[in-house]
Design an enzyme around this catalytic site. Structure first.
Site, PDB file in Angstrom:
ATOM      1  N   LYS A 277       0.843  -1.189   0.000  1.00  0.00           N
ATOM      2  CA  LYS A 277       0.000   0.000   0.000  1.00  0.00           C
ATOM      3  C   LYS A 277       0.883   1.246   0.000  1.00  0.00           C
ATOM      4  CE  LYS A 277      -4.205  -1.738   0.173  1.00  0.00           C
ATOM      5  NZ  LYS A 277      -5.274  -1.403  -0.774  1.00  0.00           N
TER       6      LYS A 277
ATOM      7  N   LYS B 105     -13.210  -7.108  -7.163  1.00  0.00           N
ATOM      8  CA  LYS B 105     -13.615  -7.511  -5.813  1.00  0.00           C
ATOM      9  C   LYS B 105     -15.091  -7.901  -5.865  1.00  0.00           C
ATOM     10  CE  LYS B 105     -10.332  -4.588  -3.276  1.00  0.00           C
ATOM     11  NZ  LYS B 105      -9.698  -3.706  -4.260  1.00  0.00           N
TER      12      LYS B 105
END
Length: 366
Positions: free
Chosen positions: A164, A268
């Site tokens: 991230k 997702k």
């Protein structure tokens, strides 16, 4: 032919082993609700409604919509109901609520037909993989802890790492430089900016990303940035980029795919829904893009559906984002395989989620 006999909602709250951090902020808890369907012969189908604002509408909005939909489900033919949903991805239901209905009906239909859910999602799929590769997730904001996370995953056998970024220029630079030194040249490192950078900021940080030999940059730009700008920066930086949050708007996602403004999509299913994810996956494959499937810190019901989706729509050999499941505590769902040593095993008959005994006990006392 069976029918849905009953429908009920089971709220849940998941703790994370450590707070998740990304450019949008962070969280240490995930809340959602399971759609628990029982058919007329006693089979159970679980769906997961796991909203994640601002990517999706908030939990209360999704729950109200799901509760209203659940009242209409008894008497439904699971097979016909599932195929009807898959044929029409657009709906007035919020995507996480629709995902829960698709999953629950899908599990019932798959059981009745005696096939894995993946085969139901893509009847033309030929070979079911026995194992999916999984990337490590490095999401700590602190540099030392991020490096420690990566080290633990490397020791467990992971070779693909998703880091991230967008958590501060100094932090990002320190993590990427040190990580490449520690992991060596054979490790595949991807980063996820969660839309943190403006086009100018992305261009500025591109030399650092090239120097760190970054394989893929996920969602470098905000979802509203036009596809032409994505395409320009992709060409100018020479970096591979992936779309994630931009796919929440199906039309915009399709525009990115068809404009070849990205190299990969990250889907997702818990947040987009199975039908919408399948629609985008087919478009991405037709355009020659890599299809990566990811979890979203949801329950085992959502994870199981995402695993089945990846089995039929994920690009061969790619590492998928299922390390999120390793961060979850207090999961009310059992029977779902978890990643280990850089991969996750897929049961030949499909991963059928079920309420864990503790969750059943809590429901009985409610």
């Amino acid at each position: 032919m069976s029918r849905v006999a009953s429908a009920r909602l089971v709220p849940y709250r998941l703790r994370l082993r450590a707070a998740h951090g990304d450019a949008r902020g962070g969280f240490a808890l995930r809340e959602g609700v399971l759609l628990h369907l029982t058919d007329t012969v006693g089979r159970v189908g679980l769906g997961d409604c796991a909203p994640l604002p601002p990517f999706t509408p908030p939990l209360d909005v999704c729950c109200r919509a799901l509760a209203a939909e659940a009242e209409r489900l008894p008497g439904t033919d699971p097979i016909a109901g599932f195929y009807e949903l898959m044929a029409a991805p657009d709906t007035s239901l919020p995507a996480p609520a629709r995902a829960a209905v698709e999953m629950a009906l899908g599990w019932l239909a798959a059981q009745e037909l005696g096939i894995p859910l993946g085969r139901l999602l893509a009847p033309d799929s030929q070979v079911r993989p026995v194992r999916l590769a999984v990337n490590a997730l490095v999401d700590a904001a602190d540099v030392a802890e991020a490096l420690a996370q990566a080290g633990r995953f490397a020791a467990e056998g992971y070779t693909v790492f998703k880091v991230k970024v967008g958590l501060g220029a100094d932090r990002d630079a320190a993590v990427l430089r040190e990580l490449r030194d520690r992991l060596g040249p054979r490790a595949l490192v991807r980063v996820d900016a969660n839309g943190a950078w403006s086009p100018a900021e992305f261009a500025t940080i591109a030399p650092l990303l090239r120097a760190a030999d970054i394989d893929l940059i996920e969602q470098p730009l905000a979802p509203g940035v036009p596809s032409a700008e994505w395409a320009r920066l992709r060409a100018e930086t020479g970096l591979r980029i992936a779309a994630d949050e931009s796919l929440a708007n199906g039309a915009r996602g399709l525009e990115l795919i068809r404009a070849t403004a990205c190299d990969a999509v990250v889907l997702k299913p818990s947040l987009l829904g199975l039908a919408a994810s399948a629609w985008l996956a087919r478009a991405a494959r037709e355009a020659g893009l890599e299809v990566i499937v990811s979890g979203a810190f949801e329950s085992g019901a959502g994870l199981a559906a995402a695993l089945e989706f990846a089995a039929v729509f994920g690009s061969a050999g790619t590492a998928h984002g299922f390390a999120t499941a390793l961060a979850v505590l207090d999961d009310p769902v059992a029977g779902v395989p978890l990643p280990a040593a850089g991969g996750v095993e897929l049961p030949a008959a499909g991963a059928l989620p079920a309420l864990a005994p503790a969750a059943n006990a809590r429901e009985a006392l409610a």
